[in-house]
Design a protein around this motif. Structure first.
Motif, PDB file in Angstrom:
ATOM      1  N   GLN A 151       1.041   4.033  -2.982  1.00 41.92           N
ATOM      2  CA  GLN A 151       0.860   5.454  -2.681  1.00 41.92           C
ATOM      3  C   GLN A 151       2.069   6.258  -3.163  1.00 41.92           C
ATOM      4  O   GLN A 151       1.923   7.337  -3.726  1.00 41.92           O
ATOM      5  N   SER A 152       3.250   5.728  -2.993  1.00 41.42           N
ATOM      6  CA  SER A 152       4.470   6.393  -3.446  1.00 41.42           C
ATOM      7  C   SER A 152       4.478   6.532  -4.958  1.00 41.42           C
ATOM      8  O   SER A 152       4.840   7.580  -5.510  1.00 41.42           O
TER       9      SER A 152
ATOM     10  N   ASP B 111       0.824  -1.208   0.000  1.00 38.80           N
ATOM     11  CA  ASP B 111       0.000   0.000   0.000  1.00 38.80           C
ATOM     12  C   ASP B 111       0.860   1.260   0.000  1.00 38.80           C
ATOM     13  O   ASP B 111       0.560   2.238  -0.677  1.00 38.80           O
ATOM     14  N   GLN B 112       1.923   1.218   0.749  1.00 37.90           N
ATOM     15  CA  GLN B 112       2.821   2.370   0.780  1.00 37.90           C
ATOM     16  C   GLN B 112       3.517   2.552  -0.568  1.00 37.90           C
ATOM     17  O   GLN B 112       3.706   3.670  -1.048  1.00 37.90           O
TER      18      GLN B 112
END
Length: 142
Positions: free
Chosen positions: A15-16, A11-12
C-alpha cells in the motif's frame, strides 16, 4: 514458482509503494505541465525576439538611408530621397560614389553659387518663379 507473501507487514508495504507511485505520477504530471508551459513561453520569447530583430534590421536600414540622404543633400542633390535608393547597399565609400554620380548626372545637383548674388538695378535677372509672377501680373493688367 509463485510465492505468496502472507506477512502482516507486506500489505502495508504494498500500500505504501502504491501511494508513492501515485505521488510520483502526480509529480511527473506537474513536470509535464511545466515543460509544456515552458515550451510555450520559450516559443513566445523566440517569436518576440524575431520581431525585435526584424525591427532592428529595418531601423538600421532606415538609418543608413537617412545618412545617405544627408550626404546627398550636402552635395547639393535636388532629389536626394530618390538618389539615395539607388546607392548600392554594399558601397564602402559613399562620398566617392556621390562624387562620381554628380559628375555623370550634374542636372540632379544644384549649381554652386560662388557669391554672384549681386544684381545691378538696371539689369532684370529674374528667377523662373519671378518671371511667372511678372507674366501673370502683366496678363491680368496689373
Amino acid at each position: 514458482m509463485e510465492q505468496q507473501i502472507n506477512q502482516p507487514g507486506a500489505d502495508q508495504e504494498i500500500q505504501s509503494l502504491k501511494e508513492q507511485i501515485a505521488d510520483l505520477r502526480k509529480e511527473a504530471a506537474k513536470y509535464r505541465i511545466n515543460a509544456k508551459n515552458f515550451s510555450a513561453e520559450n516559443q513566445t520569447a523566440q517569436e518576440q525576439l524575431k520581431v525585435l530583430q526584424d525591427e532592428l534590421a529595418l531601423t538600421r536600414k532606415e538609418n543608413l538611408l537617412v545618412k545617405r540622404q544627408l550626404l546627398l543633400d550636402k552635395a547639393g542633390c535636388i532629389k536626394s530621397d530618390l538618389v539615395a535608393n539607388i546607392i548600392p547597399e554594399d558601397c564602402e565609400d559613399i562620398q566617392l560614389w556621390i562624387d562620381e554620380y554628380k559628375r555623370e548626372n550634374g542636372i540632379l545637383f544644384k549649381q554652386e553659387n560662388h557669391g554672384c548674388g549681386f544684381k545691378p538695378s538696371l539689369i532684370n535677372n529674374l528667377s523662373p518663379s519671378e518671371l511667372m509672377n511678372t507674366f501673370i501680373r502683366q496678363a491680368a493688367g496689373r
